[in-house]
Design a protein around this motif. Structure first.
Motif: not given
Ligand code: G6P
Length: 744
Positions: A33-34, A123-127, A151-156
């Protein structure tokens, strides 16, 4: 408990396999998915860059860089776009928005962006890191570094993970369920299994109630034991002679001397009051003829209906009497029936219902609800008597005949470890004929309480198995002729019944044949050279007595040389005379006899002498020895022992047996003249042939018949059943032990 263990044994590996699948599948899915998203974000980055290119070109000349800064601030208001950086054509960072990592150089960004998974963690997460050329009118003016939120990918991915776990778990449960249903169906047999499932019975419990996982093992074990038995039998060579001693030895060895209890309606000896004195009588019953010698050898207890007028006078306070009179070889326990019980159970259900039902001899069976109630109640009384007489919990119980179809299951209920051998002395009809009995299921269920169920012929066994198949949900193993019903296994086997072959001591007392002839002819006032045929029967419509009379009539018509020179002596012992059907039959026979005698009687010699009274064994034996021929013309008969008695009586190897093909004995005695009693012409011709048969042919046939009856005697009948029971007990005990060990 066992079921739970079985489920765990199956489910634990399944869970492990599914967990492993999830363990490997989830990271793989994340990576896939990544990559898909990286491709999307690259495209999006190119679009954003293109959209900004002109504005960047305009803002670039501003020396303080304010315009560019403002442009970047606006662009990064998009929540997905985390930071922007602008690199010059030679790789220097010219401007960057707030949030652009200080450590990130243009070369570093370029390197990350070229990876298959172009991402970094800030800082804010993966980009996602994308580097896109900025093309203006003047050509490429630099590279835009875009950092887009991942980060939305992580959520998904987390959501997907959840769904995947649920999916795998559901598939697991489904597989487990389907496997258990399939296993269940194959254990029970597809049809009965489906029915059982529809009835909502457990998925695991098999019909036999034993551990299902051991069924294949038990089946293998049974098969192996059977092979060993066959090998053993083969190694024994030709069968040794069966006699009382061999039967006793078998009881001692294979059945470890267990108690033998016989149950029958008819008792072996009847005590009657005659002119103020008690006399003992042997009843006219094939069953008694066969079972009594076996009982003498086994010395057990025989439970039967005490029907004689002096029966009560000779029993002890437990209703027992020692038999045979004066010899004390076994015990008879008499059971008393009320007139109502005898009427309903014996005359009604047994003899007006079951007897014509099983013989299919053109007399309609009568089934009354009240008779059935008495039949059940009396069966229960006999079953209770068996339980009361049993000294151990595993006696050998021999249940006899159609009077006691319910006794096997009733005894099994109280003595589950008993070995119950039921022998059905009469034929078993096909499923359609049997189906007219309103209590057919109850009768079959009762009989299937037996360990062994014996019939005279394979044909009757086949009929019985087909009947069970039609009316009960039982598991049938055709190959081994066994039926499993409600946890009980029943072996259905054929055991042709027979007689006790006379001993040398007995035959030494017999009068020579010529003397027997003389005595009989004198007694019957017949000329010395009269040719004689005998018929010895109970006065019963199944015996073909009417057809026999017609055959005699036809022979005299067709071969008039026999007029005045031939007589049929027909002994017809009174039987079940309380029944209208039997009285009417007797009247009819009397009328037809009189008519034929009137038609063909000459000078005081009658062609038919009807002796409608009970004859003791010695008198019958004398008749057999005096006769030129013996007529057995049953319309349907389980076996018929009269023909075997005739053969045993003829140690002079003379005399001709005429035998109905509808008697079970016809299969064993092909050297007789086999006739179809319904075909009068056929029987008349056979009678003529018998009277004219050369002595050499008589001798040849009689010698062959005698060899068969001597070898296939009643001890062999009982011995084979008891040996099968012994083997069965052994097999069951081994199987029990295997299951016990497996359950520990
Ligand atoms: C047949 C039956 C026996 C019965 C015999 C005499 O042989 O199979 O069970 O004993 O007939 O009949 P009875 O009704 O007199 O006992």
């Amino acid at each position: 408990m066992r079921n739970l263990r079985l489920q765990l044994r199956f489910l634990v590996p399944l869970v492990v396999i599914l967990a492993a699948a999830a363990y490997f599948a989830l990271p793989l899915m994340d990576r896939l998915t990544l990559r898909w998203f990286a491709r999307d974000l690259n495209l999006r980055g190119s679009l954003v860059t293109n959209a900004l290119s002109e504005s960047i070109a305009d803002a670039l000349p501003d020396p303080k860089g304010r315009k560019l800064q403002a442009l970047f601030s606006r662009a990064t208001q998009d929540e997905r776009l985390v930071a922007i950086g602008l690199c010059s054509a030679d790789g220097r960072l010219l401007r960057s928005s707030a949030g652009f990592p200080k450590a990130l150089t243009c070369a570093g960004a370029q390197q990350t962006a070229s990876l298959p998974e172009p991402l970094m963690r800030i800082e804010g997460g993966p980009v996602h890191v994308g580097v896109h050329p900025v093309n203006a009118e003047a050509g490429t003016i630099g590279q835009l570094v875009l950092l887009q939120d991942l980060s939305f990918i992580e959520r998904r991915s987390q959501d997907t993970r959840q769904y995947l776990v649920i999916l795998i778990a559901s598939i697991g449960v489904l597989i487990a369920l389907v496997t258990m249903i399939v296993a269940q169906l194959s254990w029970r047999g597809w049809i009965s299994g489906t029915r059982a499932l529809l009835r909502g019975e457990g998925l695991i419990r098999p019909l036999s109630g034993s551990a299902p996982e051991l069924e294949p093992l038990a089946a293998d074990l049974r098969a192996r034991l059977r092979e060993l038995e066959d090998e053993y039998r083969r190694s024994q060579g030709p069968e040794a002679e069966w006699n009382p001693q061999r039967l006793q030895a078998l009881l001692r060895t294979q059945l470890s001397g267990d108690q033998v209890i016989v149950v029958s309606n008819r008792e072996p000896y009847i005590h009657e009051l005659l002119h103020g004195a008690v006399v003992v009588r042997r009843p006219a019953s094939g069953l008694v003829t066969a079972v009594e010698p076996v009982m003498r050898a086994c010395s057990g207890t025989w439970i039967a209906h005490g029907s004689g007028s002096a029966d009560r006078d000779v029993v002890d306070r437990n209703d027992r009497v020692e038999l045979p009179p004066g010899q004390h070889e076994y015990l008879l326990r008499r059971l008393w029936l009320t007139p109502e019980e005898e009427q309903g159970y014996y005359f009604g259900f047994a003899n007006e219902g079951m007897w014509p039902l099983c013989h299919v001899a053109h007399v309609r069976p009568v089934f009354r609800e009240s008779d059935w109630q008495y039949y059940r109640a009396v069966n229960q009384r006999f079953a209770d008597a068996v339980v009361a007489e049993a000294r151990e919990d595993d006696p050998v119980v021999l249940v006899q005949d159609y009077h006691f179809a319910l006794v096997p299951a009733m005894v099994r209920e109280k003595l589950p470890r008993a070995t119950i051998i039921t022998f059905w002395h009469i034929p078993w009809p096909n499923p359609e004929s049997f189906g007219i009995c309103p209590w057919r299921r109850e009768i079959l269920q009762g009989m299937l309480g037996s360990t062994i169920l014996g019939f005279h012929t394979r044909f009757h066994c086949k009929n019985f198995i087909e009947t069970v198949d039609r009316y009960l949900e039982a598991r049938i193993e055709h190959e081994h002729s066994t039926i499993q019903f409600q946890g009980v296994s029943t072996l259905v086997e054929s055991y042709p019944i027979s007689i006790e072959w006379p001993t040398a001591a007995e035959t030494a007392l017999w009068r020579p044949v010529p003397e027997c002839r003389r005595r009989v002819l004198d007694r019957l006032h017949l000329p010395a050279d009269q040719r004689l045929a005998v018929g010895i029967d109970r006065f019963d419509y199944t015996k073909g007595i009417l057809e026999r009379l017609h055959a005699v009539e036809r022979m005299l018509e067709k071969y008039p040389e026999w007029l005045g020179r031939f007589t049929l002596v027909q002994v017809a012992a009174p039987s079940r005379s309380a029944l209208e059907e039997y009285r009417a039959f007797r009247d009819r026979i009397t009328v037809v006899t009189d008519r034929i005698n009137q038609r063909f009687g000459t000078g005081g010699t009658l062609p038919i002498l009807l002796l409608a009274e009970h004859h003791e064994h010695d008198a019958v034996n004398e008749l057999y020895r005096a006769a030129d021929a013996c007529l057995v013309t049953s319309l349907h008969d389980g076996m018929n022992l009269v023909c075997k008695e005739f053969v045993a009586a003829r140690d002079d190897e003379r005399g001709v047996l005429i035998l109905s093909r509808f008697a079970g004995a016809a299969r064993e005695l092909p050297e007789a003249l086999i006739v179809n009693p319904y075909h009068v012409e056929d029987t008349a011709d056979a009678l003529h042939r018998a009277l004219t048969m050369p002595e050499a042919e008589q001798r040849e046939r009689m010698a062959a018949l005698r060899t068969t009856v001597r070898e296939f005697n009643v001890y062999r009948w009982a011995g084979r059943m008891l040996a099968d029971a012994g083997r069965w007990r052994l097999r069951e005990r081994i199987a029990e032990r295997v299951q016990r060990h497996a359950g520990e």
